[in-house]
Design an enzyme around this catalytic site. Sequence first.
Site, PDB file in Angstrom:
ATOM      1  N   ASP A 134      -3.731   7.455  -7.497  1.00 55.54           N
ATOM      2  CA  ASP A 134      -3.889   7.558  -9.161  1.00 55.54           C
ATOM      3  C   ASP A 134      -5.155   7.943  -9.314  1.00 55.54           C
ATOM      4  O   ASP A 134      -6.238   6.844  -8.897  1.00 55.54           O
ATOM      5  CB  ASP A 134      -3.515   6.191  -9.827  1.00 55.54           C
ATOM      6  CG  ASP A 134      -3.532   6.303 -11.195  1.00 55.54           C
ATOM      7  OD1 ASP A 134      -2.251   6.809 -12.061  1.00 55.54           O
ATOM      8  OD2 ASP A 134      -4.645   5.803 -11.818  1.00 55.54           O
ATOM      9  N   GLU A 167      -0.857  12.436  -9.026  1.00 56.44           N
ATOM     10  CA  GLU A 167      -0.351  13.071 -10.135  1.00 56.44           C
ATOM     11  C   GLU A 167      -0.740  14.381 -10.635  1.00 56.44           C
ATOM     12  O   GLU A 167      -1.876  14.780 -10.524  1.00 56.44           O
ATOM     13  CB  GLU A 167      -0.883  11.861 -11.272  1.00 56.44           C
ATOM     14  CG  GLU A 167      -0.095  11.255 -12.002  1.00 56.44           C
ATOM     15  CD  GLU A 167      -0.720  10.318 -13.100  1.00 56.44           C
ATOM     16  OE1 GLU A 167       0.000   9.571 -13.871  1.00 56.44           O
ATOM     17  OE2 GLU A 167      -1.886  10.118 -13.142  1.00 56.44           O
ATOM     18  N   ASP A 204      -4.258   0.489 -11.992  1.00 65.76           N
ATOM     19  CA  ASP A 204      -3.927   2.011 -11.297  1.00 65.76           C
ATOM     20  C   ASP A 204      -3.481   1.667 -10.135  1.00 65.76           C
ATOM     21  O   ASP A 204      -2.758   2.654  -9.686  1.00 65.76           O
ATOM     22  CB  ASP A 204      -5.679   2.113 -11.220  1.00 65.76           C
ATOM     23  CG  ASP A 204      -6.301   2.560 -12.287  1.00 65.76           C
ATOM     24  OD1 ASP A 204      -5.849   2.774 -13.411  1.00 65.76           O
ATOM     25  OD2 ASP A 204      -7.765   2.464 -12.237  1.00 65.76           O
TER      26      ASP A 204
END
Length: 421
Positions: A184, A268, A363
Amino acid sequence: MKRHQAFKFELRPNGAQVRLLRQFAGTCRFVYNKALALQNERFERGEKRLTFGQMGLMLTQWRADKTIPWLKAGGTAQTQQQALKNLEAAFVNFFLKRADCPRFKKKGDGDSVRFPQHFKIDHQNGRVWLVKLGWMRYRNSQSIVGTVKSVTVSLRAGKWFASILAEREVEIPLPESRSAVGIDLGVTTFAALSTGQTIAPLNSYKKHQDALAKAQRRMDRKVLNSRNWRKEKARVSKLNARIANVRRDFLNKASTAISKKHAMVCVEDLKVKNMTRSASGTVDAPGKSIRQKSSLNRVILDQGWCTFRRMLEYKVFWNGGIFIAVPPKYTSQTCPACGHVAAINRSKQQFACVECSYHNHADVVGAMNVLRAGHAQLACRVNGAAIPSATGTHRSDLAISWPGAVEVAESRWMSRGRYSS
Ligand SMILES: [Zn+2]
């Protein structure tokens, strides 16, 4: 599998060679801009874009044009063709939404010349021969592996560099580890891993910001283009280069460590390009809260997420692993323990599930969800059995591998009646 790798060396051109290199770069920039202007005009008239081959014929005419004799004198047809190739690549990247629309090049911004042929390399003696330029020494800082395909000479912070591109055949290695990791990317923590590890941001820009601002102010006080102004300008570009070096080093180390440890890496798909595009918006849709956004943009650029992702992607690939980009849907709101999705699950740095009271670093939870989404995507792909895992695990690769993808993307842009996004 063919692996391309660039080896970069600092050149030591003499005065005459520097003048010639500037000329070469100048003619390449001229060709790039002239071709771009031509394509833009055609677009305005609703005409089809000229192909790379057609542009090559135009180049032959330009080089024969008596009103611009310096074009033929200042570079070779091959190096100028490479400028057209760069423009073509810029268009393709734009159509595939990997970059903004091609822009005109200004003097001093990324001056470079690629020599696809007419070069010799004498690595033992640390020198390279280029057509019209002759032998040039370089700082022999590393060995070159593979067959040399091209030499690109570029100017950065007042110094000339040669990037020697070599190709070699390598076996796709079996990954050393079998573990998978989700990542992340964030502002306060640069990267959080699903394993619980976090990497603090470097913020190389912020650190040097004061020094840079001071130098910039000193430069602004000088008379434009005066000797002192140029001195300060050199100082500013030197500082910028140092910041970039520190950042690249940080990103290289972080991406190497991750790609060595894990066989599958999921990140991501943040569309960093979109986030950093103009915060001020377009004429049609002016941006909201411009100031906050542009400062966030600077943080994002400073962190170099784009570069980091690119580095991760090819390093994972080189190690025989799998790289997967997943759409960022609810990755920060889903509980990894019970699957409950709620915006209130996350508050700043902490994640606490309202259903099952699971809690962790926010996170890290994001990274765990990214990993899960990556596993799901891989499962779909394996079931579809369309793509072997090693041939390209990123969506953009899939787009290229599909014949006609660029044409379809281009006609979609054409039908919109404007290039700018
Ligand atoms: Zn829960």
